[in-house]
Design an enzyme around this catalytic site. Structure first.
Site, PDB file in Angstrom:
ATOM      1  CB  SER A   1      -0.906   0.000   1.249  1.00  0.00           C
ATOM      2  OG  SER A   1      -1.547   1.243   1.406  1.00  0.00           O
ATOM      3  CB  ALA A   2       0.308   4.565  -1.504  1.00  0.00           C
ATOM      4  CB  THR A   3      -0.561   3.286   3.956  1.00  0.00           C
ATOM      5  OG1 THR A   3      -0.887   4.091   5.081  1.00  0.00           O
ATOM      6  CG2 THR A   3      -0.126   1.921   4.381  1.00  0.00           C
TER       7      THR A   3
ATOM      8  CE1 TYR B   1      -3.099   0.051   5.164  1.00  0.00           C
ATOM      9  CE2 TYR B   1      -3.626  -2.243   5.594  1.00  0.00           C
ATOM     10  CZ  TYR B   1      -3.413  -1.205   4.708  1.00  0.00           C
ATOM     11  OH  TYR B   1      -3.500  -1.424   3.354  1.00  0.00           O
TER      12      TYR B   1
ATOM     13  CE  LYS C   1      -1.457  -4.159   3.377  1.00  0.00           C
ATOM     14  NZ  LYS C   1      -1.875  -5.430   2.761  1.00  0.00           N
TER      15      LYS C   1
ATOM     16  CG  PHE D   1      -0.969   5.487  -5.047  1.00  0.00           C
ATOM     17  CD1 PHE D   1       0.001   4.557  -5.411  1.00  0.00           C
ATOM     18  CD2 PHE D   1      -0.559   6.675  -4.483  1.00  0.00           C
ATOM     19  CE1 PHE D   1       1.352   4.813  -5.222  1.00  0.00           C
ATOM     20  CE2 PHE D   1       0.795   6.951  -4.294  1.00  0.00           C
ATOM     21  CZ  PHE D   1       1.742   6.025  -4.651  1.00  0.00           C
TER      22      PHE D   1
ATOM     23  NE  ARG E   1      -9.481   9.545   7.545  1.00  0.00           N
ATOM     24  CZ  ARG E   1      -9.815   8.738   6.536  1.00  0.00           C
ATOM     25  NH1 ARG E   1     -10.861   7.928   6.620  1.00  0.00           N
ATOM     26  NH2 ARG E   1      -9.098   8.745   5.422  1.00  0.00           N
ATOM     27  N   PRO E   2      -7.591  12.544  11.971  1.00  0.00           N
ATOM     28  CG  PRO E   2      -7.734  12.309  14.310  1.00  0.00           C
ATOM     29  CD  PRO E   2      -8.581  12.340  13.065  1.00  0.00           C
TER      30      PRO E   2
HETATM   31  C1  WQD Z   1      -9.480   9.493   0.915  1.00  0.00           C
HETATM   32  C2  WQD Z   1      -9.753  10.988   1.147  1.00  0.00           C
HETATM   33  C3  WQD Z   1     -10.023  11.560   3.453  1.00  0.00           C
HETATM   34  C4  WQD Z   1     -13.784   9.329   3.975  1.00  0.00           C
HETATM   35  C5  WQD Z   1      -6.728   4.563   2.991  1.00  0.00           C
HETATM   36  C6  WQD Z   1      -5.587   3.732   3.483  1.00  0.00           C
HETATM   37  C7  WQD Z   1      -4.888   3.091   2.325  1.00  0.00           C
HETATM   38  C8  WQD Z   1      -5.896   2.328   1.510  1.00  0.00           C
HETATM   39  C9  WQD Z   1      -6.982   3.267   1.012  1.00  0.00           C
HETATM   40  C10 WQD Z   1      -5.963   0.070   2.312  1.00  0.00           C
HETATM   41  C11 WQD Z   1      -8.987  11.551   2.332  1.00  0.00           C
HETATM   42  C12 WQD Z   1     -11.313  11.805   2.678  1.00  0.00           C
HETATM   43  C13 WQD Z   1     -12.622   9.880   3.451  1.00  0.00           C
HETATM   44  C14 WQD Z   1     -14.847  10.184   4.361  1.00  0.00           C
HETATM   45  C15 WQD Z   1     -13.543  12.073   3.655  1.00  0.00           C
HETATM   46  N1  WQD Z   1      -6.479   1.300   2.272  1.00  0.00           N
HETATM   47  N2  WQD Z   1     -12.521  11.227   3.292  1.00  0.00           N
HETATM   48  N3  WQD Z   1     -14.680  11.540   4.189  1.00  0.00           N
HETATM   49  O1  WQD Z   1      -7.116   7.465   3.774  1.00  0.00           O
HETATM   50  O2  WQD Z   1      -6.290   7.956   1.394  1.00  0.00           O
HETATM   51  O3  WQD Z   1      -6.237   5.634   2.241  1.00  0.00           O
HETATM   52  O4  WQD Z   1      -7.599   3.808   2.184  1.00  0.00           O
HETATM   53  O5  WQD Z   1      -5.034  -0.354   1.691  1.00  0.00           O
HETATM   54  O6  WQD Z   1      -3.901   2.226   2.805  1.00  0.00           O
HETATM   55  O7  WQD Z   1      -4.665   4.572   4.137  1.00  0.00           O
HETATM   56  O8  WQD Z   1      -8.415   6.677   1.736  1.00  0.00           O
HETATM   57  O9  WQD Z   1     -10.793   6.816   1.115  1.00  0.00           O
HETATM   58  O10 WQD Z   1     -10.176   6.836   3.584  1.00  0.00           O
HETATM   59  O11 WQD Z   1      -9.693   8.837   2.162  1.00  0.00           O
HETATM   60  O12 WQD Z   1     -13.433  13.314   3.514  1.00  0.00           O
HETATM   61  O13 WQD Z   1     -15.923   9.759   4.869  1.00  0.00           O
HETATM   62  O14 WQD Z   1     -11.124  11.165   1.440  1.00  0.00           O
HETATM   63  O15 WQD Z   1      -9.788  12.603   4.390  1.00  0.00           O
HETATM   64  O16 WQD Z   1      -8.611  12.893   2.020  1.00  0.00           O
HETATM   65  P1  WQD Z   1      -6.984   7.055   2.343  1.00  0.00           P
HETATM   66  P2  WQD Z   1      -9.849   7.238   2.181  1.00  0.00           P
END
Ligand code: WQD
Length: 337
Positions: free
Chosen positions: A124-126, A148, A152, A177, A291-292
């Site tokens: 993951s890009a995380t 998490y 990875k 991503f 979101r933290p």
């Molecule tokens: C995307 C954007 C939020 C929900 C995570 C994991 C990554 C992968 C994908 C597993 C951000 C914003 C989100 C909401 C919002 N998972 N948002 N309201 O955090 O980039 O990545 O999921 O492999 O490893 O880290 O994805 O979809 O949660 O958030 O505003 O109800 O949408 O702040 O900017 P994220 P996301």
């Protein structure tokens, strides 16, 4: 060739299974169904045009995995199985380290015992944490901001060290991503348990009426419209990237990390507006606090995937929004868990 997909009944795994079947591979799925439904198996067979072997199995179960490898002539593995909710991993770190690391170790040790030397890993890009520069390439510093992500990161390191010790082993570390969208048929898609953590499934549940409105996590970032920017990639493009990585691994031992992204960044509000335009549906939203743990901007440099795998994402944001809605409106309650 027989390909074992751990976690193959999940969102990315199911779409990859369909593409593998279409590419002529035989598919075996091991999944404990803790975050997926057995209904997915029949839908994979419907779309792939062929049967798959399914084992309801916790990948951490050494005896079960040993029996599977004894019964099936596995040529390669794609390792999807693992817990993947960032926020949950902060609240339950020991559960995440136990589950995700045990799954990786059990798979690798079973592969070693049975002489299987190809694994494609769902990374993951995380692992990039808060990037110093965007777009992010595979040489970027890796440092995680949640358990998490560390699972990875550590799984990648285990595979890197295993490749040093075994020069026949091929490990492909695919750094996703933000996968969104669904198969164009609407028969398989993302079906998160409980309240969706991720943006697109939340939007689609607002659209279908299961959620009242979207909370946009902060609009005070240093981005064009103040909301977070990510690299959203169609899940079918991502699935095809796994087939390309498998083909590369067949002739390239060693450990190779590759970004799977589009190289384009879109904000939260870009996605909301694209979904509204593609589907003619208004998505009510409210701006809330950040979101933290969220990073401000993250998108890929996708060049290495094209250079090594001959793969590049092709689908547009409109395709992702249209296919997401097609899945959701045809499956208002997902697979009906
Ligand atoms: C995307 C954007 C939020 C929900 C995570 C994991 C990554 C992968 C994908 C597993 C951000 C914003 C989100 C909401 C919002 N998972 N948002 N309201 O955090 O980039 O990545 O999921 O492999 O490893 O880290 O994805 O979809 O949660 O958030 O505003 O109800 O949408 O702040 O900017 P994220 P996301």
């Amino acid at each position: 060739m027989n390909i074992l997909l751990t976690g193959g009944a999940g969102y990315i795994g199911s779409h990859t299974a369909v593409e593998l079947l279409k590419a002529g591979y035989d598919v075996i799925i091991a999944d404990d169904l803790s975050n997926s439904s057995e209904e997915v198996i029949s839908r994979i067979e419907e779309l792939g045009g062929r049967r798959v072997s399914f084992y309801k199995l916790d990948v951490c179960c050494r005896e079960g995995m040993d029996r599977l490898f004894s019964e099936q002539d596995i040529d390669a593995c794609i390792h999807f199985a693992g817990k993947k909710a960032v926020g949950e991993s902060v609240a339950k770190p020991l559960e995440y380290y136990r589950n995700n690391m045990d799954a990786t170790m059990t798979l690798l040790e079973t592969m070693e015992k049975h002489g299987v030397n190809i694994v494609v890993f769902s990374s993951s890009a995380t692992v990039y944490g808060i990037p110093e520069l965007v777009p992010v390439d595979e040489k970027a510093t890796r440092w995680c901001t949640n358990p998490y992500g560390w699972t990875k990161y550590m799984s990648e390191q285990i595979m890197r060290d295993a490749c040093v010790a075994n020069n026949e082993l091929s490990c492909m570390l695919l750094r996703y991503f933000n996968p969104i969208g669904a198969h164009e048929s609407g028969r398989i898609g993302e079906d998160p348990r409980g309240i969706p953590n991720n943006l697109m499934p939340y939007i689609s549940q607002v659209a279908i009426g299961r959620r009242e409105r979207l909370s946009v996590y902060g609009n005070d970032y240093n981005t064009p419209d103040g909301t977070g920017v990510r690299d959203y990639i169609h899940v079918v493009d991502l699935a095809k990237g796994h087939v390309a990585a498998l083909r590369y691994a067949e002739t390239h031992p060693g450990c190779t990390a590759i970004n799977l992204g589009t190289g384009k960044g879109y904000s939260v509000l870009d996605i909301v507006h694209a979904f509204e335009a593609a589907n003619g549906i208004k998505i009510p939203y409210v701006i809330t606090d950040r979101r933290p743990g969220d990073v401000e901007t993250l998108y890929a440099d996708p060049e290495l995937a094209e250079k090594l795998l001959g793969w590049r994402a092709e689908k547009t944001i409109e395709d992702m929004c249209r296919d997401t809605w097609n899945w959701q409106r045809n499956n208002p309650n997902g697979y009906g868990n």
